[in-house]
Design a protein around this motif. Structure first.
Motif, short mmCIF file in Angstrom:
data_model
loop_
_atom_site.label_atom_id
_atom_site.label_comp_id
_atom_site.label_asym_id
_atom_site.label_seq_id
_atom_site.Cartn_x
_atom_site.Cartn_y
_atom_site.Cartn_z
N LEU A 163 -2.53 7.06 3.17
CA LEU A 163 -3.43 7.50 4.25
C LEU A 163 -2.90 8.76 4.90
CD1 LEU A 163 -4.32 4.11 5.96
CD2 LEU A 163 -5.86 5.60 4.65
N LYS A 164 -1.59 8.79 5.11
CA LYS A 164 -0.97 9.96 5.72
C LYS A 164 -1.19 11.18 4.82
CE LYS A 164 3.63 11.57 7.17
NZ LYS A 164 4.41 12.10 6.04
N THR A 219 -7.06 -1.86 -0.02
CA THR A 219 -6.63 -2.59 1.18
C THR A 219 -7.46 -3.85 1.34
OG1 THR A 219 -6.24 -0.42 2.15
CG2 THR A 219 -6.10 -2.29 3.62
N TYR A 270 0.49 6.09 10.40
CA TYR A 270 -0.45 5.53 9.41
C TYR A 270 0.11 4.26 8.80
CZ TYR A 270 -2.87 9.99 9.70
OH TYR A 270 -3.54 11.09 10.14
N ASP A 271 -0.79 3.38 8.32
CA ASP A 271 -0.32 2.14 7.70
C ASP A 271 0.33 2.40 6.34
OD1 ASP A 271 -1.22 0.72 9.82
OD2 ASP A 271 -3.10 0.08 8.88
N TYR A 272 -0.13 3.43 5.67
CA TYR A 272 0.37 3.71 4.32
C TYR A 272 0.66 5.20 4.18
CZ TYR A 272 -2.10 -0.65 3.66
OH TYR A 272 -2.55 -1.92 3.81
N LYS A 316 5.82 7.16 8.39
CA LYS A 316 4.43 7.21 7.96
C LYS A 316 3.56 7.86 9.04
CE LYS A 316 4.93 3.11 5.13
NZ LYS A 316 5.00 1.67 5.36
N GLU A 335 -1.17 -3.60 -2.65
CA GLU A 335 -0.14 -2.72 -2.10
C GLU A 335 -0.56 -1.28 -2.41
OE1 GLU A 335 2.37 -0.74 -0.55
OE2 GLU A 335 2.74 -2.88 -0.21
N CYS A 382 -8.71 3.84 -1.59
CA CYS A 382 -7.66 3.35 -0.70
C CYS A 382 -8.16 2.16 0.11
CB CYS A 382 -7.21 4.49 0.21
SG CYS A 382 -5.81 4.08 1.22
N GLU A 383 -9.38 2.28 0.63
CA GLU A 383 -9.93 1.22 1.46
C GLU A 383 -10.25 -0.03 0.64
OE1 GLU A 383 -10.03 1.77 4.75
OE2 GLU A 383 -10.73 -0.28 5.11
N ASP A 425 0.60 1.85 -1.51
CA ASP A 425 1.55 2.91 -1.87
C ASP A 425 2.28 2.66 -3.19
OD1 ASP A 425 0.98 4.49 0.29
OD2 ASP A 425 2.52 3.58 1.57
N ARG A 436 -15.41 4.02 4.45
CA ARG A 436 -14.50 2.87 4.57
C ARG A 436 -15.30 1.57 4.69
NH1 ARG A 436 -11.84 6.36 8.20
NH2 ARG A 436 -10.26 7.42 6.98
#
Ligand code: F6R
Length: 369
Positions: A10-11, A350, A5-7, A2, A355, A346-347, A357, A212
Motif C-alpha cells: 500500500l505504501k 486482503t 500503512y498496513d502493508y 511502513k 499475506e 491488493c484489496e 507483502d 476497494r
C-alpha cells in the motif's frame, strides 16, 4: 517503516507519483529535450541500430511490451519483446546493430542476466533499465538508465513497474530524438505530458475507494478476466498477474480482439471482467471496437468493470462498475490505468486473508534460472 500503512505494498502504491516524478527528474531540460547522460552508448552508435530487443520477466516484461508500442511508433525501429527465460534458448538473431534493453527491478534476475550475457556475446549493445544501484544486471550492461522508485519491499511490483514505464518512454523518446523522426512535434508534446503525469497518477490514487469496495465484494469469486487493446493489453496482463500473485485467484488477461477467437466461451453469468478502454481520442477505432466487446460480454452475463478515461461517455451504458482515469496521450495511458488494478488486487488479497507483502511461493528476486 511502513509509514502508517498496513502493508508495504500500500505504501509503495501510494509512493508512485513521487517515484514517477523522481525518475523524470533531471532528464528533461528547460527546452523540453531529453538529456539522458547515463545512457553511455554514443548517439553515433544509437543511429546505427536497426533493431531493438527487450528482455525481461514478469511485471518487467509487461513494461517491455508497452515499450514496444512506444519505440516502434516514435522511432520506426522494429522492436521485439521476449521473456528472458525463453530468449537464449531459441538462438535469437542478434548483432552489433541490435540494441538489447534488459528491464529489471532487482537487477539480479538470473533469467534476464543470462539473456543479456548471451546478447553481449553476439556483439549487441545492452542497455539496462534497473532500480537497484550497482546490481549485477547494470554492472554487466553497456549502459544503464536507473529508475528512481526507491527500495521496493513488497514482493508484488508496483512502483517499480510505473518507473520502468517512464524509463522505457524516455528511451523511446531519446532514440527518436537522437535518430530524428517525423514525430518530432508529437515527441515534444509527449515530453510535456510526461512532465505532468505524476499529478495524474496522484489523482487516480485519490479516487480508489470505490475500487476497494468493489474488490471486497468479489472475494469469493474463482476467476477474473482482464481485457485490453494496444497498450491496454499489457496492462490487462499486468492486472491479471497481480491478482494471481496476491489473491491466488485464477486471472487471465487477453487482447480484446482475441475474444471471439476463443476466450469469449469463458464468459458466464456474473463473471467479473475488467476492461481497460483506450482513449476515445487518439486511436478511436480501437476505442469503438472495445466498446462493442464490452457490449458482447455483457450480453452474455459478464459483470463489466470498465476502466475508462474521464469524459468517455460511450462506455457508460455497458459498465456495471466504472473506474475513471485522467485523459493522457494514448501511449502514456498505462501509467494511470495500471493503478486501479494494483489497488484491486491488493484489496482482494486482503479480503481473502492473504499475506499481501509476502505472497506464498514467491521471492522478491529470482536468482535461479
Ligand atoms: C510481479 C513481480 C515479478 C517480477 C519479475 C522480474 O509482481 O514482482 O514478476 O517483476 O520476477 O523481477 P525483476 O524486475 O527484479 O527482474
Amino acid at each position: 517503516e511502513k509509514g502508517g500503512y498496513d502493508y508495504f505494498m500500500l505504501k509503495e502504491i501510494a509512493e508512485q507519483p513521487k517515484a514517477v516524478a523522481d525518475t523524470l527528474l533531471g532528464r528533461i531540460d528547460g527546452s523540453g529535450s531529453l538529456t539522458l547522460d547515463e545512457v553511455r552508448i554514443p548517439p553515433g552508435v544509437l543511429r546505427e541500430i536497426d533493431k531493438v530487443v527487450i528482455v525481461a520477466c514478469g511485471t518487467a516484461f509487461h513494461a517491455g511490451m508497452i515499450a514496444k508500442y512506444a519505440i516502434e511508433h516514435w522511432t520506426r525501429l522494429p522492436c521485439e519483446v521476449e521473456l528472458a527465460s525463453e530468449f537464449r534458448y531459441r538462438d535469437p538473431i542478434l548483432d552489433a546493430q541490435t540494441l538489447v534493453i534488459a528491464i529489471s527491478q532487482s537487477g539480479e534476475t538470473m533469467d534476464t542476466l543470462m539473456a543479456l550475457r548471451h546478447a553481449r556475446e553476439q556483439g549487441s549493445k545492452v542497455l539496462a533499465i534497473c532500480n537497484t544501484n550497482g546490481s549485477t544486471i547494470p554492472r554487466e550492461s553497456d549502459a544503464v538508465l536507473y529508475t528512481h522508485a526507491g527500495p521496493e519491499v513488497a514482493v508484488a511490483s508496483t512502483k517499480a513497474f510505473l518507473t520502468q514505464l517512464v524509463a522505457c518512454y524516455l528511451v523511446a523518446l531519446y532514440l527518436g530524438q537522437v535518430r530524428g523522426t517525423k514525430w518530432g512535434d508529437e515527441i515534444r508534446a509527449v515530453i510535456r505530458d510526461l512532465s505532468s503525469i505524476a499529478g495524474a497518477v496522484e489523482r487516480v490514487l485519490g479516487t480508489m475507494e470505490p475500487v476497494r469496495e468493489l474488490a471486497r465484494t468479489l472475494a469469493s469469486k474463482k476467476t477474473v478476466l482482464f481485457l485490453g487493446r494496444h497498450v491496454g493489453y499489457p496492462v490487462a496482463l499486468e492486472g491479471a498477474l497481480k491478482l494471481k500473485e496476491l489473491a491466488y485467484m485464477h486471472a487471465e488477461g487477453f487482447a480484446a480482439g482475441e475474444l471471439k477467437h476463443g476466450p469469449i466461451a469463458l464468459i458466464e453469468e456474473d463473471l467479473p471482467v475488467v476492461v481497460v478502454v483506450p482513449s476515445p481520442r487518439g486511436r478511436s477505432v480501437l476505442h469503438d471496437k472495445i466498446v462493442s466487446n464490452i457490449q458482447e460480454i455483457r450480453a452474455r452475463g459478464a459483470r463489466t468493470i470498465v476502466i475508462a478515461e474521464e469524459g468517455d461517455e460511450a462506455v457508460v451504458p455497458y459498465a456495471d462498475h466504472l473506474v475513471r482515469i485522467p485523459a493522457t496521450p494514448t501511449l502514456l495511458q498505462p501509467l494511470v490505468a495500471t493503478v486501479p488494478l494494483q489497488v484491486f488486487a491488493c484489496e482482494l488479497a486482503t479480503a481473502r486473508g492473504n499475506e499481501v507483502d509476502q505472497p506464498r511461493n514467491l521471492a522478491k528476486s529470482v536468482t535461479v534460472e
